[in-house]
Design a protein around this motif. Structure first.
Motif, mmCIF file in Angstrom:
data_model
loop_
_atom_site.group_PDB
_atom_site.id
_atom_site.type_symbol
_atom_site.label_atom_id
_atom_site.label_comp_id
_atom_site.label_asym_id
_atom_site.label_seq_id
_atom_site.Cartn_x
_atom_site.Cartn_y
_atom_site.Cartn_z
ATOM 1 N N VAL A 204 1.428 -1.408 -0.148
ATOM 2 C CA VAL A 204 0.015 -0.134 0.244
ATOM 3 C C VAL A 204 0.476 1.333 -0.403
ATOM 4 O O VAL A 204 2.148 1.353 0.833
ATOM 5 N N GLY A 205 0.489 2.152 -0.880
ATOM 6 C CA GLY A 205 1.317 3.488 -1.271
ATOM 7 C C GLY A 205 2.179 3.609 -1.586
ATOM 8 O O GLY A 205 3.059 4.513 -1.755
ATOM 9 N N SER A 206 2.810 2.999 -2.345
ATOM 10 C CA SER A 206 2.909 3.000 -4.205
ATOM 11 C C SER A 206 2.571 3.924 -5.003
ATOM 12 O O SER A 206 3.262 4.606 -5.618
ATOM 13 N N LEU A 207 1.162 3.851 -4.855
ATOM 14 C CA LEU A 207 0.778 4.344 -5.838
ATOM 15 C C LEU A 207 -0.150 5.666 -5.701
ATOM 16 O O LEU A 207 -1.187 5.094 -4.550
ATOM 17 N N HIS A 208 -0.592 6.293 -6.867
ATOM 18 C CA HIS A 208 -0.781 7.592 -5.636
ATOM 19 C C HIS A 208 -2.642 8.012 -7.101
ATOM 20 O O HIS A 208 -1.891 8.358 -8.114
ATOM 21 N N PHE A 209 -2.659 9.285 -6.616
ATOM 22 C CA PHE A 209 -3.637 10.137 -7.657
ATOM 23 C C PHE A 209 -3.458 11.612 -7.312
ATOM 24 O O PHE A 209 -3.365 11.734 -5.993
ATOM 25 N N THR A 210 -3.269 12.437 -8.659
ATOM 26 C CA THR A 210 -3.320 13.023 -8.333
ATOM 27 C C THR A 210 -3.111 14.478 -9.258
ATOM 28 O O THR A 210 -3.906 13.790 -10.158
#
Length: 269
Positions: A204-210
């Motif tokens: 968890v936490g290696s992919l992100h939304f921006t």
């Protein structure tokens, strides 16, 4: 007296073989990196990063109702209450993968997602699941530093019911079927994605939304704009081979509901 000479010859041959092997492996590595670079200029896009353009309807949400999304333990779809917090999910093939590591190993860049809702009831949430070469999954976080997700709120009246939607059987080590893969000649089994999060290594936490591609860690984004754009970024170490965009809604959608999604790989220097 000849035995030492024979031994020396064997040592020399072994050393020569070792040098040739090491040199060959080094040349293979260089050739591989050059090949990757050669297929990845802006004018040439590999098939796995070609993107997609699809339209989805109310009955494409084939999982739920439920409150969680897949991980090694169930993750809340939202940490903020929306209605009764029961969600319906679909897993959309992005056909593009983000990468934020060494540019010599892969094209470094983000996945751009353009979306457009028609007759959205309640709230839609976007999450993401990535699959690496070892069949382990990665996803976006929802708590602490680096947490990110994308929410869109609509104003339409909810629909009357779902025909095919059923709750997922598990939150880990489970196969999911993207919409549109039911009526194929090869059978749906060929199109399942097996979601596996390693209990020891997380994911968890290696992919992100921006909504700003230069802000790689992204954040919690909430909007009532029915059409828009966001980016999926990657700050993890492992290369991804595939990505599923998880679309969740907290209401039964009306029959005139429509979701248009277009994805593309956007290279980053």
């Amino acid at each position: 007296m000849k035995a030492p000479d024979t031994f020396k010859k064997r040592i020399g041959i072994a050393f020569a073989v070792l040098v040739i092997f090491a040199g060959g492996m080094f040349a293979l590595q260089i050739a591989g990196e050059e090949w990757i670079k050669g297929i990845s200029p802006d004018t040439i896009t590999p098939l796995f990063d070609a993107g997609m353009k699809e339209t989805f309807s109310w009955d494409d949400f084939n999982y739920g109702p439920q409150q969680w999304r897949p991980f090694k333990e169930p993750l809340n779809i939202s940490n903020t209450p929306y209605g009764d917090n029961e969600w319906y999910l679909m897993f959309v093939k992005a056909n593009a993968t983000p990468y934020g590591g060494n540019p010599a190993l892969h094209r470094r860049g983000n996945v751009r997602v353009n979306y457009s809702f028609t007759s959205l009831a309640g709230t839609a949430a976007f999450h993401v699941i990535g699959f690496d070469a070892t069949a382990k999954c990665r996803t976006n976080g929802q708590d602490s530093y680096g947490a990110s997700s994308y929410f869109v709120t609509g104003t339409s009246v909810a629909g009357s019911g779902y025909t095919f939607s059923t709750p997922m059987t598990s939150w880990n080590n489970v196969a999911v079927l993207p919409p549109g893969e039911y009526n194929t000649d090869e059978g749906p089994e060929s199109f399942y994605y097996f979601i596996h999060f390693d209990p020891l290594s997380g994911g968890v936490g290696s992919l992100h939304f921006t909504d700003h591609p230069e802000m790689l860690k992204g954040g919690f984004i909430e909007t009532d704009e029915q059409s828009g754009q966001f980016y999926i970024t990657h700050t993890g170490g492992s290369l991804l081979e595939d990505v599923l965009l998880v679309v969740c809604v907290n209401e039964v959608q009306p029959e005139d509901f429509r979701l248009d999604i277009e994805t593309s790989f956007v290279r980053r220097d």
